[in-house]
Write a protein that holds these residues in place. Sequence first.
Motif, short mmCIF file in Angstrom:
data_model
loop_
_atom_site.label_atom_id
_atom_site.label_comp_id
_atom_site.label_asym_id
_atom_site.label_seq_id
_atom_site.Cartn_x
_atom_site.Cartn_y
_atom_site.Cartn_z
N ASN A 181 71.24 25.90 94.87
CA ASN A 181 70.37 25.45 93.78
C ASN A 181 69.62 24.16 94.11
O ASN A 181 68.77 23.72 93.35
N ASN A 182 69.91 23.55 95.27
CA ASN A 182 69.11 22.41 95.71
C ASN A 182 68.20 22.77 96.89
O ASN A 182 67.65 21.90 97.54
N GLY A 183 68.06 24.08 97.17
CA GLY A 183 67.07 24.55 98.13
C GLY A 183 67.54 24.80 99.55
O GLY A 183 66.76 25.21 100.40
N GLN A 184 68.82 24.60 99.85
CA GLN A 184 69.32 24.82 101.21
C GLN A 184 69.52 26.32 101.46
O GLN A 184 70.20 27.00 100.69
N LYS A 185 68.92 26.81 102.53
CA LYS A 185 69.08 28.22 102.89
C LYS A 185 70.38 28.37 103.68
O LYS A 185 70.59 27.71 104.69
N VAL A 235 77.75 32.06 92.50
CA VAL A 235 76.44 32.67 92.23
C VAL A 235 75.98 32.30 90.83
O VAL A 235 76.69 32.47 89.84
N GLU A 236 74.75 31.80 90.77
CA GLU A 236 74.13 31.46 89.48
C GLU A 236 73.11 32.50 89.06
O GLU A 236 72.93 32.75 87.88
N LYS A 274 75.55 27.72 93.52
CA LYS A 274 75.80 26.29 93.32
C LYS A 274 76.02 25.64 94.67
O LYS A 274 76.71 26.19 95.52
N ALA A 275 75.45 24.48 94.86
CA ALA A 275 75.64 23.72 96.09
C ALA A 275 77.07 23.17 96.11
O ALA A 275 77.62 22.84 95.07
#
Length: 80
Positions: free
Chosen positions: A16-20, A67-68, A77-78
Amino acid sequence: MAILISDLYGKQIITNNGQKLGTVEDIILDIEDKVVANLLLKKFDDLTREENTKIALGKNSVKYNRVEKVAEAIIVKATK
């Protein structure tokens, strides 16, 4: 809303903070509880061939309870 397990394969997993994190290559099911337990970033057979399977599974899996959202990608979620 129900999701087919087959729809999860090949989806990108992104925090959710963009890390693949990678792509869903395999899935571990908890048959007793009838839920998806983990999404694997490598094929299960490949992970079991590694020297230390437990460490390989830890590094290459995402617990499904993180999983969100499932859409074009899977948002999780990170971790801290």
